[in-house]
Motif scaffolding. Structure first.
Motif, PDB file in Angstrom:
ATOM      1  N   TYR A  94      -5.384  -4.983   1.127  1.00 14.09           N
ATOM      2  CA  TYR A  94      -5.961  -4.751  -0.194  1.00 14.09           C
ATOM      3  C   TYR A  94      -4.856  -4.389  -1.189  1.00 14.09           C
ATOM      4  CZ  TYR A  94     -10.690  -4.977   1.608  1.00 14.09           C
ATOM      5  OH  TYR A  94     -11.864  -5.421   2.161  1.00 14.09           O
ATOM      6  N   TYR A  95      -4.880  -5.079  -2.318  1.00 12.92           N
ATOM      7  CA  TYR A  95      -3.889  -4.885  -3.356  1.00 12.92           C
ATOM      8  C   TYR A  95      -4.556  -4.396  -4.637  1.00 12.92           C
ATOM      9  CZ  TYR A  95      -1.062  -8.041  -0.457  1.00 12.92           C
ATOM     10  OH  TYR A  95      -0.378  -8.636   0.577  1.00 12.92           O
ATOM     11  N   CYS A  96      -3.923  -3.440  -5.302  1.00 16.37           N
ATOM     12  CA  CYS A  96      -4.378  -3.133  -6.649  1.00 16.37           C
ATOM     13  C   CYS A  96      -3.429  -3.805  -7.632  1.00 16.37           C
ATOM     14  CB  CYS A  96      -4.490  -1.643  -6.898  1.00 16.37           C
ATOM     15  SG  CYS A  96      -2.938  -0.764  -7.079  1.00 16.37           S
ATOM     16  N   ALA A  97      -3.943  -4.046  -8.820  1.00 16.37           N
ATOM     17  CA  ALA A  97      -3.181  -4.756  -9.825  1.00 16.37           C
ATOM     18  C   ALA A  97      -3.569  -4.250 -11.207  1.00 16.37           C
ATOM     19  CB  ALA A  97      -3.435  -6.259  -9.724  1.00 16.37           C
ATOM     20  N   ALA A  98      -2.646  -4.390 -12.149  1.00 14.74           N
ATOM     21  CA  ALA A  98      -2.857  -3.920 -13.519  1.00 14.74           C
ATOM     22  C   ALA A  98      -2.707  -5.078 -14.499  1.00 14.74           C
ATOM     23  CB  ALA A  98      -1.850  -2.820 -13.857  1.00 14.74           C
ATOM     24  N   ARG A 101      -4.941  -6.117 -20.616  1.00 13.66           N
ATOM     25  CA  ARG A 101      -5.942  -6.943 -21.281  1.00 13.66           C
ATOM     26  C   ARG A 101      -7.242  -6.189 -21.481  1.00 13.66           C
ATOM     27  NH1 ARG A 101      -2.539 -10.025 -18.656  1.00 13.66           N
ATOM     28  NH2 ARG A 101      -2.022 -12.099 -19.442  1.00 13.66           N
ATOM     29  N   ARG A 102      -8.031  -6.695 -22.410  1.00 13.94           N
ATOM     30  CA  ARG A 102      -9.367  -6.129 -22.612  1.00 13.94           C
ATOM     31  C   ARG A 102     -10.291  -6.561 -21.485  1.00 13.94           C
ATOM     32  NH1 ARG A 102     -10.652  -4.504 -27.887  1.00 13.94           N
ATOM     33  NH2 ARG A 102      -8.979  -4.784 -29.402  1.00 13.94           N
ATOM     34  N   GLY A 103     -11.352  -5.811 -21.364  1.00 11.69           N
ATOM     35  CA  GLY A 103     -12.356  -6.175 -20.380  1.00 11.69           C
ATOM     36  C   GLY A 103     -11.881  -5.895 -18.969  1.00 11.69           C
ATOM     37  N   ALA A 104     -12.497  -6.584 -18.031  1.00 19.91           N
ATOM     38  CA  ALA A 104     -12.195  -6.401 -16.611  1.00 19.91           C
ATOM     39  C   ALA A 104     -11.985  -7.776 -15.983  1.00 19.91           C
ATOM     40  CB  ALA A 104     -13.343  -5.668 -15.927  1.00 19.91           C
ATOM     41  N   GLU A 110      -4.126 -13.108 -14.486  1.00 18.09           N
ATOM     42  CA  GLU A 110      -4.222 -12.212 -15.637  1.00 18.09           C
ATOM     43  C   GLU A 110      -3.591 -10.848 -15.373  1.00 18.09           C
ATOM     44  OE1 GLU A 110      -8.691 -13.439 -16.336  1.00 18.09           O
ATOM     45  OE2 GLU A 110      -7.801 -12.742 -18.223  1.00 18.09           O
ATOM     46  N   TYR A 111      -3.179 -10.646 -14.153  1.00 18.18           N
ATOM     47  CA  TYR A 111      -2.613  -9.354 -13.766  1.00 18.18           C
ATOM     48  C   TYR A 111      -1.096  -9.450 -13.695  1.00 18.18           C
ATOM     49  CZ  TYR A 111      -7.259  -7.609 -12.883  1.00 18.18           C
ATOM     50  OH  TYR A 111      -8.560  -7.191 -13.050  1.00 18.18           O
ATOM     51  N   ASP A 112      -0.449  -8.512 -14.359  1.00 12.62           N
ATOM     52  CA  ASP A 112       1.017  -8.549 -14.452  1.00 12.62           C
ATOM     53  C   ASP A 112       1.715  -7.713 -13.396  1.00 12.62           C
ATOM     54  OD1 ASP A 112       1.257  -8.661 -18.120  1.00 12.62           O
ATOM     55  OD2 ASP A 112       0.541 -10.090 -16.637  1.00 12.62           O
ATOM     56  N   TYR A 113       1.043  -6.682 -12.898  1.00  9.99           N
ATOM     57  CA  TYR A 113       1.692  -5.753 -11.971  1.00  9.99           C
ATOM     58  C   TYR A 113       0.840  -5.618 -10.712  1.00  9.99           C
ATOM     59  CZ  TYR A 113       4.063  -4.630 -16.307  1.00  9.99           C
ATOM     60  OH  TYR A 113       4.763  -4.721 -17.484  1.00  9.99           O
ATOM     61  N   TRP A 114       1.532  -5.557  -9.574  1.00  4.64           N
ATOM     62  CA  TRP A 114       0.866  -5.515  -8.272  1.00  4.64           C
ATOM     63  C   TRP A 114       1.475  -4.442  -7.398  1.00  4.64           C
ATOM     64  CZ3 TRP A 114      -3.156  -8.849  -6.894  1.00  4.64           C
ATOM     65  CH2 TRP A 114      -3.443  -9.857  -7.819  1.00  4.64           C
ATOM     66  N   GLY A 115       0.636  -3.823  -6.573  1.00  5.22           N
ATOM     67  CA  GLY A 115       1.126  -2.922  -5.558  1.00  5.22           C
ATOM     68  C   GLY A 115       1.548  -3.686  -4.321  1.00  5.22           C
ATOM     69  N   GLN A 116       2.000  -2.945  -3.317  1.00  6.56           N
ATOM     70  CA  GLN A 116       2.508  -3.572  -2.092  1.00  6.56           C
ATOM     71  C   GLN A 116       1.401  -3.848  -1.080  1.00  6.56           C
ATOM     72  OE1 GLN A 116       2.483  -0.352  -2.571  1.00  6.56           O
ATOM     73  NE2 GLN A 116       1.672   0.432  -0.641  1.00  6.56           N
ATOM     74  N   GLY A 117       0.234  -3.272  -1.319  1.00 10.16           N
ATOM     75  CA  GLY A 117      -0.912  -3.516  -0.445  1.00 10.16           C
ATOM     76  C   GLY A 117      -1.083  -2.450   0.623  1.00 10.16           C
ATOM     77  N   THR A 118      -2.318  -2.305   1.053  1.00  7.59           N
ATOM     78  CA  THR A 118      -2.646  -1.395   2.150  1.00  7.59           C
ATOM     79  C   THR A 118      -3.626  -2.109   3.070  1.00  7.59           C
ATOM     80  OG1 THR A 118      -3.407   0.844   2.718  1.00  7.59           O
ATOM     81  CG2 THR A 118      -4.550  -0.249   0.905  1.00  7.59           C
ATOM     82  N   LEU A 119      -3.407  -1.988   4.368  1.00 10.43           N
ATOM     83  CA  LEU A 119      -4.182  -2.748   5.352  1.00 10.43           C
ATOM     84  C   LEU A 119      -5.462  -2.010   5.720  1.00 10.43           C
ATOM     85  CD1 LEU A 119      -4.472  -5.118   7.348  1.00 10.43           C
ATOM     86  CD2 LEU A 119      -3.141  -3.739   8.980  1.00 10.43           C
ATOM     87  N   VAL A 120      -6.559  -2.733   5.649  1.00  9.36           N
ATOM     88  CA  VAL A 120      -7.855  -2.240   6.101  1.00  9.36           C
ATOM     89  C   VAL A 120      -8.302  -3.108   7.268  1.00  9.36           C
ATOM     90  CG1 VAL A 120     -10.288  -1.980   5.497  1.00  9.36           C
ATOM     91  CG2 VAL A 120      -8.504  -1.346   3.844  1.00  9.36           C
ATOM     92  N   THR A 121      -8.581  -2.464   8.381  1.00  7.91           N
ATOM     93  CA  THR A 121      -9.043  -3.177   9.564  1.00  7.91           C
ATOM     94  C   THR A 121     -10.398  -2.619   9.975  1.00  7.91           C
ATOM     95  OG1 THR A 121      -6.761  -3.488  10.318  1.00  7.91           O
ATOM     96  CG2 THR A 121      -8.512  -3.838  11.931  1.00  7.91           C
ATOM     97  N   VAL A 122     -11.391  -3.492  10.052  1.00  5.49           N
ATOM     98  CA  VAL A 122     -12.747  -3.090  10.421  1.00  5.49           C
ATOM     99  C   VAL A 122     -13.055  -3.693  11.782  1.00  5.49           C
ATOM    100  CG1 VAL A 122     -15.166  -3.025   9.745  1.00  5.49           C
ATOM    101  CG2 VAL A 122     -13.370  -3.085   7.982  1.00  5.49           C
TER     102      VAL A 122
END
Length: 124
Positions: A94-98, A101-104, A110-122
């Protein structure tokens, strides 16, 4: 410039819950829309959910509606993803990004910045 660091991933049984966090450093976090994306093994990265800069607009992928909730605390420069009723098919990085821009927005480009990610295992 915005730096993003995700945390909170891990191993959970099906039906369980996790809360991911994304801490942002840099200026003007409150002016960015934020999004969560995920990439499962062998698949392309896909949109999960997004939230506008004020938190008033949220969009969810159909696959997570009713189970995942995005929120943000602009005072703490952090966005959260509460994941309930997890399924094995939610397994992914899972990655978050910024996005400045307006809205969602839900498009990855449309996203300029990204994290390195975190692993989710179900597990089933």
């Amino acid at each position: 410039q915005v730096q993003l660091v995700e945390s909170g991933g891990g191993l959970v049984q099906a039906g369980g819950s996790l809360r991911l966090s994304c801490a942002a450093s840099g200026r003007a976090f409150s002016s960015y829309a934020m999004g969560w994306f995920r990439q499962a093994p062998g698949k392309e990265r896909e949109f999960v959910v997004s939230i506008s800069s004020s938190g008033g607009i949220r969009y969810y992928a159909d696959s997570v509606k009713g189970r995942f909730t995005i929120s943000r605390d602009n005072g703490k420069n952090t966005v959260y993803l509460q994941m309930n009723s997890l399924k094995p098919e939610d397994t992914a990085v899972y990655y978050c990004a910024a996005a400045p821009r307006r809205g969602a927005p839900w498009g990855q480009n449309e996203y300029d910045y990204w994290g390195q990610g975190t692993l989710v295992t179900v597990s089933s």
